[in-house]
Design an enzyme around this catalytic site. Structure first.
Site, PDB file in Angstrom:
ATOM      1  N   ARG A 101       0.819  -1.222   0.000  1.00  0.00           N
ATOM      2  CA  ARG A 101       0.000   0.000   0.000  1.00  0.00           C
ATOM      3  C   ARG A 101       0.850   1.268   0.000  1.00  0.00           C
ATOM      4  O   ARG A 101       0.471   2.269   0.607  1.00  0.00           O
ATOM      5  CB  ARG A 101      -0.979   0.015   1.183  1.00  0.00           C
ATOM      6  CG  ARG A 101      -1.971  -1.133   1.186  1.00  0.00           C
ATOM      7  CD  ARG A 101      -3.081  -0.882   0.174  1.00  0.00           C
ATOM      8  NE  ARG A 101      -3.960  -2.032   0.065  1.00  0.00           N
ATOM      9  CZ  ARG A 101      -5.195  -2.073   0.563  1.00  0.00           C
ATOM     10  NH1 ARG A 101      -5.689  -1.044   1.188  1.00  0.00           N
ATOM     11  NH2 ARG A 101      -5.940  -3.145   0.400  1.00  0.00           N
ATOM     12  N   ARG A 119      -3.956   6.207   0.631  1.00  0.00           N
ATOM     13  CA  ARG A 119      -4.594   7.322   1.352  1.00  0.00           C
ATOM     14  C   ARG A 119      -3.698   8.109   2.296  1.00  0.00           C
ATOM     15  O   ARG A 119      -4.046   9.224   2.672  1.00  0.00           O
ATOM     16  CB  ARG A 119      -5.812   6.792   2.119  1.00  0.00           C
ATOM     17  CG  ARG A 119      -6.971   6.474   1.213  1.00  0.00           C
ATOM     18  CD  ARG A 119      -8.063   5.749   1.957  1.00  0.00           C
ATOM     19  NE  ARG A 119      -7.627   4.400   2.330  1.00  0.00           N
ATOM     20  CZ  ARG A 119      -8.368   3.529   2.985  1.00  0.00           C
ATOM     21  NH1 ARG A 119      -9.563   3.871   3.393  1.00  0.00           N
ATOM     22  NH2 ARG A 119      -7.901   2.320   3.261  1.00  0.00           N
ATOM     23  N   ARG A 141      -7.574  10.876  -6.191  1.00  0.00           N
ATOM     24  CA  ARG A 141      -8.832  10.139  -6.094  1.00  0.00           C
ATOM     25  C   ARG A 141     -10.016  11.097  -6.199  1.00  0.00           C
ATOM     26  O   ARG A 141     -11.022  10.769  -6.823  1.00  0.00           O
ATOM     27  CB  ARG A 141      -8.894   9.349  -4.788  1.00  0.00           C
ATOM     28  CG  ARG A 141     -10.036   8.345  -4.808  1.00  0.00           C
ATOM     29  CD  ARG A 141     -10.225   7.672  -3.499  1.00  0.00           C
ATOM     30  NE  ARG A 141     -10.392   8.642  -2.427  1.00  0.00           N
ATOM     31  CZ  ARG A 141     -10.579   8.335  -1.146  1.00  0.00           C
ATOM     32  NH1 ARG A 141     -10.596   7.072  -0.787  1.00  0.00           N
ATOM     33  NH2 ARG A 141     -10.722   9.263  -0.235  1.00  0.00           N
ATOM     34  N   ASP A 191      -6.547  -3.127  -7.790  1.00  0.00           N
ATOM     35  CA  ASP A 191      -7.054  -3.791  -6.584  1.00  0.00           C
ATOM     36  C   ASP A 191      -7.219  -5.271  -6.879  1.00  0.00           C
ATOM     37  O   ASP A 191      -7.371  -5.653  -8.045  1.00  0.00           O
ATOM     38  CB  ASP A 191      -8.384  -3.188  -6.134  1.00  0.00           C
ATOM     39  CG  ASP A 191      -8.670  -3.550  -4.681  1.00  0.00           C
ATOM     40  OD1 ASP A 191      -8.086  -2.913  -3.794  1.00  0.00           O
ATOM     41  OD2 ASP A 191      -9.442  -4.501  -4.442  1.00  0.00           O
ATOM     42  N   TYR A 233     -14.513 -12.433  -0.394  1.00  0.00           N
ATOM     43  CA  TYR A 233     -15.239 -11.191  -0.675  1.00  0.00           C
ATOM     44  C   TYR A 233     -16.483 -11.450  -1.521  1.00  0.00           C
ATOM     45  O   TYR A 233     -17.527 -10.831  -1.329  1.00  0.00           O
ATOM     46  CB  TYR A 233     -14.330 -10.195  -1.408  1.00  0.00           C
ATOM     47  CG  TYR A 233     -13.310  -9.534  -0.513  1.00  0.00           C
ATOM     48  CD1 TYR A 233     -13.674  -8.499   0.343  1.00  0.00           C
ATOM     49  CD2 TYR A 233     -11.981  -9.941  -0.514  1.00  0.00           C
ATOM     50  CE1 TYR A 233     -12.745  -7.884   1.164  1.00  0.00           C
ATOM     51  CE2 TYR A 233     -11.034  -9.333   0.306  1.00  0.00           C
ATOM     52  CZ  TYR A 233     -11.427  -8.305   1.140  1.00  0.00           C
ATOM     53  OH  TYR A 233     -10.511  -7.694   1.957  1.00  0.00           O
TER      54      TYR A 233
HETATM   55  O1  1CP Z   1       0.536   0.652  -3.526  1.00  0.00           O
HETATM   56  C1  1CP Z   1      -0.314  -0.226  -3.390  1.00  0.00           C
HETATM   57  O2  1CP Z   1      -0.099  -1.292  -2.780  1.00  0.00           O
HETATM   58  C2  1CP Z   1      -1.650   0.049  -4.007  1.00  0.00           C
HETATM   59  C3  1CP Z   1      -2.237  -1.039  -4.809  1.00  0.00           C
HETATM   60  C4  1CP Z   1      -3.238  -1.909  -4.036  1.00  0.00           C
HETATM   61  C5  1CP Z   1      -3.077  -3.270  -3.696  1.00  0.00           C
HETATM   62  C6  1CP Z   1      -1.834  -4.125  -3.895  1.00  0.00           C
HETATM   63  C7  1CP Z   1      -4.533  -1.533  -3.604  1.00  0.00           C
HETATM   64  C8  1CP Z   1      -5.113  -0.186  -3.730  1.00  0.00           C
HETATM   65  N1  1CP Z   1      -5.166  -2.631  -3.095  1.00  0.00           N
HETATM   66  C9  1CP Z   1      -4.305  -3.703  -3.128  1.00  0.00           C
HETATM   67  C10 1CP Z   1      -4.572  -5.087  -2.728  1.00  0.00           C
HETATM   68  C11 1CP Z   1      -5.752  -5.404  -1.887  1.00  0.00           C
HETATM   69  N2  1CP Z   1      -7.036  -4.918  -1.963  1.00  0.00           N
HETATM   70  C12 1CP Z   1      -5.753  -6.408  -0.895  1.00  0.00           C
HETATM   71  C13 1CP Z   1      -4.568  -7.286  -0.584  1.00  0.00           C
HETATM   72  C14 1CP Z   1      -3.603  -6.599   0.322  1.00  0.00           C
HETATM   73  C15 1CP Z   1      -4.092  -6.405   1.730  1.00  0.00           C
HETATM   74  O3  1CP Z   1      -4.334  -7.391   2.422  1.00  0.00           O
HETATM   75  O4  1CP Z   1      -4.191  -5.221   2.119  1.00  0.00           O
HETATM   76  C16 1CP Z   1      -7.046  -6.477  -0.334  1.00  0.00           C
HETATM   77  C17 1CP Z   1      -7.523  -7.388   0.776  1.00  0.00           C
HETATM   78  C18 1CP Z   1      -7.849  -5.528  -1.023  1.00  0.00           C
HETATM   79  C19 1CP Z   1      -9.295  -5.274  -0.824  1.00  0.00           C
HETATM   80  C20 1CP Z   1      -9.517  -3.865  -0.475  1.00  0.00           C
HETATM   81  N3  1CP Z   1      -9.472  -2.853  -1.397  1.00  0.00           N
HETATM   82  C21 1CP Z   1      -9.692  -3.297   0.801  1.00  0.00           C
HETATM   83  C22 1CP Z   1      -9.707  -4.062   2.110  1.00  0.00           C
HETATM   84  C23 1CP Z   1     -11.092  -4.300   2.574  1.00  0.00           C
HETATM   85  C24 1CP Z   1     -11.122  -5.123   3.853  1.00  0.00           C
HETATM   86  O5  1CP Z   1     -11.399  -6.329   3.786  1.00  0.00           O
HETATM   87  O6  1CP Z   1     -10.881  -4.542   4.921  1.00  0.00           O
HETATM   88  C25 1CP Z   1      -9.805  -1.910   0.620  1.00  0.00           C
HETATM   89  C26 1CP Z   1     -10.049  -0.876   1.660  1.00  0.00           C
HETATM   90  C27 1CP Z   1      -9.638  -1.656  -0.775  1.00  0.00           C
HETATM   91  C28 1CP Z   1      -9.614  -0.330  -1.449  1.00  0.00           C
HETATM   92  C29 1CP Z   1      -8.261   0.140  -1.837  1.00  0.00           C
HETATM   93  N4  1CP Z   1      -7.387  -0.572  -2.630  1.00  0.00           N
HETATM   94  C30 1CP Z   1      -6.258   0.177  -2.858  1.00  0.00           C
HETATM   95  C31 1CP Z   1      -6.427   1.430  -2.179  1.00  0.00           C
HETATM   96  C32 1CP Z   1      -5.450   2.564  -2.191  1.00  0.00           C
HETATM   97  C33 1CP Z   1      -7.683   1.383  -1.532  1.00  0.00           C
HETATM   98  C34 1CP Z   1      -8.316   2.494  -0.724  1.00  0.00           C
HETATM   99  C35 1CP Z   1      -9.372   3.105  -1.575  1.00  0.00           C
HETATM  100  C36 1CP Z   1      -9.569   4.555  -1.323  1.00  0.00           C
HETATM  101  O7  1CP Z   1      -8.882   5.376  -1.945  1.00  0.00           O
HETATM  102  O8  1CP Z   1     -10.459   4.881  -0.507  1.00  0.00           O
END
Ligand code: 1CP
Length: 352
Positions: free
Chosen positions: A27, A31, A40, A77, A154
């Site tokens: 990540r 954010r 965003r 994602d 999911y």
């Molecule tokens: O630099 C980076 O790593 C950004 C790229 C990235 C990656 C590798 C994002 C952007 N998401 C992910 C993978 C991801 N997405 C995972 C695997 C890694 C982990 O365990 O954290 C998972 C479980 C998700 C699912 C997801 N997408 C969640 C988690 C939900 C939960 O179960 O709690 C969330 C909040 C997202 C949204 C998301 N994805 C990425 C970002 C920057 C965001 C936040 C969105 C926003 O801007 O509000």
């Protein structure tokens, strides 16, 4: 042969000697960066940002402009696959992902089509191509996907969950339906990651973020088995370069030996696993990525830097360590704290 100006990350994945351990952070785009929040807002919402290759490329580059990171990860994602399968993905601020049409019946699973990556997910491949072009060989590009189990969690729950009641029930009551879903997801991930590799991803990572909710009895057959299928199905060489695979099973520290035996180059470690112990157990077979606790990023600067020095000492000398966190950067961490973390690596004496 693609020549990279900085190939520390790829070399460490192959357990080759490096001048200092490479670092990137899960990540790293996101954010906690004010410029990400502005981007965003410009896109409107998170999925619109992902679907716009120009903006997604920009999001991936933002942390590299600030910090001396050794790899870029594509901005996307894991839920793009279920979205392409037609489940209707939305992200609501604060509440995380949510599907309009969660999977609840075997009929719905039977009807799921495996997405063709170049058509339905073409925006991701375009982001990979643009990112490669923008980086001009400065650091490698990491492609990624979710594990079948984590994606299924999911899709069946319909949203983020901490208890996973529905999929746990499905595992017990309808294992055949769940295996059909996991198998379709494995096939989808193979096509998706191979398309990312063709588009220019130089390493790939599989996020098994919820593998840890399985048990000793169910993890091998419901998660690792399908990750093994993916690893077997991936293109392992592109432009005469090995494409290393990292597997991250969050909460999976009990199963490192089994993970190290499926043919991936590296394992991602969460913060609950001792890196010294992991190295003793599997370090002769795979590289190790991790595993500072993300909560350490809240510590005073000195304390945070000491924790990174301790992490390096815990891994010990010799190649095969990719410095990272045990999970993603929390959204409220100050960018200066991330800078403090990364500085420690730059201060490492060469020739470890
Ligand atoms: O630099 C980076 O790593 C950004 C790229 C990235 C990656 C590798 C994002 C952007 N998401 C992910 C993978 C991801 N997405 C995972 C695997 C890694 C982990 O365990 O954290 C998972 C479980 C998700 C699912 C997801 N997408 C969640 C988690 C939900 C939960 O179960 O709690 C969330 C909040 C997202 C949204 C998301 N994805 C990425 C970002 C920057 C965001 C936040 C969105 C926003 O801007 O509000």
């Amino acid at each position: 042969m693609v020549s990279l100006k900085n190939s520390r990350y790829l070399q460490a994945l192959l357990r080759q000697p490096v001048d200092r351990p490479p670092v990137w952070l899960m990540r790293q785009a996101g954010r906690y960066l004010p410029e990400y929040r502005a981007l965003r807002a410009q896109a409107g919402d998170f999925m619109s940002l992902c679907r716009d290759p120009d903006l997604a490329c920009e999001a991936a580059l933002q942390p590299l402009r600030r910090f001396a990171l050794d790899a870029a990860i594509i901005f996307s994602d894991i839920l793009t696959i279920p979205d392409a399968m037609g489940l209707g993905l939305h992200f609501t601020a604060g509440a995380g992902p949510h599907f309009e049409r969660p999977l609840r019946t075997i009929e719905a699973i039977r009807q799921l089509a495996i997405p063709d990556p170049e058509s339905t997910l073409g925006y991701v491949m375009e982001t990979v191509r643009r990112l490669r072009r923008a980086l001009q060989g400065s650091v490698p590009v990491i492609g990624f996907a979710g594990s079948p189990w984590t994606l299924a969690a999911y899709m069946v729950e319909g949203r983020a969950s901490r208890t996973f009641e529905r999929i746990q029930r499905m595992l017990l009551e309808e294992p055949t339906a769940l295996h059909l879903l996991l198998d379709k997801l494995a096939d989808s991930v193979i096509l998706y990651l191979n398309a990312q590799i063709t588009a220019g991803a130089q390493a790939v990572m599989i996020f098994d973020s919820w593998g840890g909710v399985l048990s000793d009895q169910t993890y091998p057959s419901f998660s690792l088995n399908y990750i093994h299928k993916i690893v077997t199905g991936l293109v392992r060489e592109q432009a005469q370069q090995r494409i290393p695979i990292t597997l991250f099973t969050r909460g999976g520290g009990a199963w490192l030996e089994a993970q190290a035996a499926i043919g991936c180059e590296a394992l991602g470690l969460d913060e609950w696993t001792s890196i010294a112990e992991a190295r003793r157990r599997v370090g002769a077979r795979v590289a190790l990525q991790g595993n500072l606790s993300p909560a350490r990023l809240y510590a005073p600067r000195e304390e945070l830097q000491q924790a990174v020095v301790q992490l390096l000492a815990d891994y010990g000398s010799g190649p095969g360590h990719i410095v990272n966190l045990g999970h993603g950067i929390p959204p409220d961490v100050l960018p200066d704290q991330v800078q403090a973390f990364i500085e420690v690596l730059q201060q490492q004496p060469a020739g470890r």
